[in-house]
Enzyme design. Sequence first.
Site, PDB file in Angstrom:
ATOM      1  N   CYS A  56       0.873  -1.496   0.091  1.00 41.14           N
ATOM      2  CA  CYS A  56       0.108   0.036   0.051  1.00 41.14           C
ATOM      3  C   CYS A  56       0.940   1.350  -0.063  1.00 41.14           C
ATOM      4  O   CYS A  56       1.397   1.485  -1.030  1.00 41.14           O
ATOM      5  CB  CYS A  56      -0.833  -0.057   1.137  1.00 41.14           C
ATOM      6  N   GLU A 103      -1.249  -8.713   3.801  1.00 39.38           N
ATOM      7  CA  GLU A 103      -0.991  -9.235   5.108  1.00 39.38           C
ATOM      8  C   GLU A 103      -2.343  -9.578   5.845  1.00 39.38           C
ATOM      9  O   GLU A 103      -2.515 -10.325   6.963  1.00 39.38           O
ATOM     10  CB  GLU A 103      -0.081  -8.397   6.077  1.00 39.38           C
ATOM     11  N   HIS A 105      -3.594  -5.063   0.560  1.00 35.68           N
ATOM     12  CA  HIS A 105      -2.922  -5.456   1.833  1.00 35.68           C
ATOM     13  C   HIS A 105      -3.042  -6.841   2.088  1.00 35.68           C
ATOM     14  O   HIS A 105      -3.880  -7.482   2.729  1.00 35.68           O
ATOM     15  CB  HIS A 105      -3.631  -4.960   2.930  1.00 35.68           C
TER      16      HIS A 105
END
Length: 244
Positions: free
Chosen positions: A116, A220, A218
């Site tokens: 990001c 993660e 994102h």
Amino acid sequence: MSKKPVIGISGSVMYDQGGMFPGYERAYVNNDYIQAVLRGGGIPIIIPLTNSKEVIHSQLDLLDAIIFSGGYDVDPELYGEEPSQKLGDICPKRDRFDADLMLEAVSRDLPILGICRGMQMLNVVFGGSLYQDLSFIQDCTIKHVQGQLPSTPTHLVDIEPNSLLYSILGSQVRTNSFHHLAVKELSPSFNITGISKDNVVEAIEMKHRSFVLGVQWHPEMMAGDHPAMQSIFNQLIEKATIRR
């Protein structure tokens, strides 16, 4: 027994909004980054902000790869623009830290994953620019700031063949989305390797480097539920292991 690779995660700062210490500054990263590295077999290390290049060099001496995390909007001063009315909160000292860390990490040919803001900084630090809001992009019609749970995939990304990302995810993937800035002028050091259906840049890769990857979403936040997203971290850690 070989040692596991050490994966740095660039830190951010936050300020208490209330409680006993209003305005108190704290160093942090979201726990999802740490868990994704642990699942991939790496040793996560949070890299706190510093304005000392000597300290940054010493921090990088400890690492086998680095993840540049998300967070604040990038200061448009870095690419020669005045702030628009739609720009969000910035953190110039984090911009300086990330830029110094990034330049030194690339000079050492460390494997790098920018997420990001991390992708946006990669583009800016190496000569690109950003749209300060998605509303400035003609025909941007997809909702890029989702209202769903962070792990929920909401829009498609098409991936360029013969790219690092293609080797990890294939030709297309559905991602989550939490951003209002986007790549405008692409850095000459990078190629676009992922793009949304409304032509927003979703992934970039540095030329002549084996693993310098930026993604606008994102992974993660999705990695615990979606093995394809975990595979991005696994590949970073595998590259770091080979490099040891």
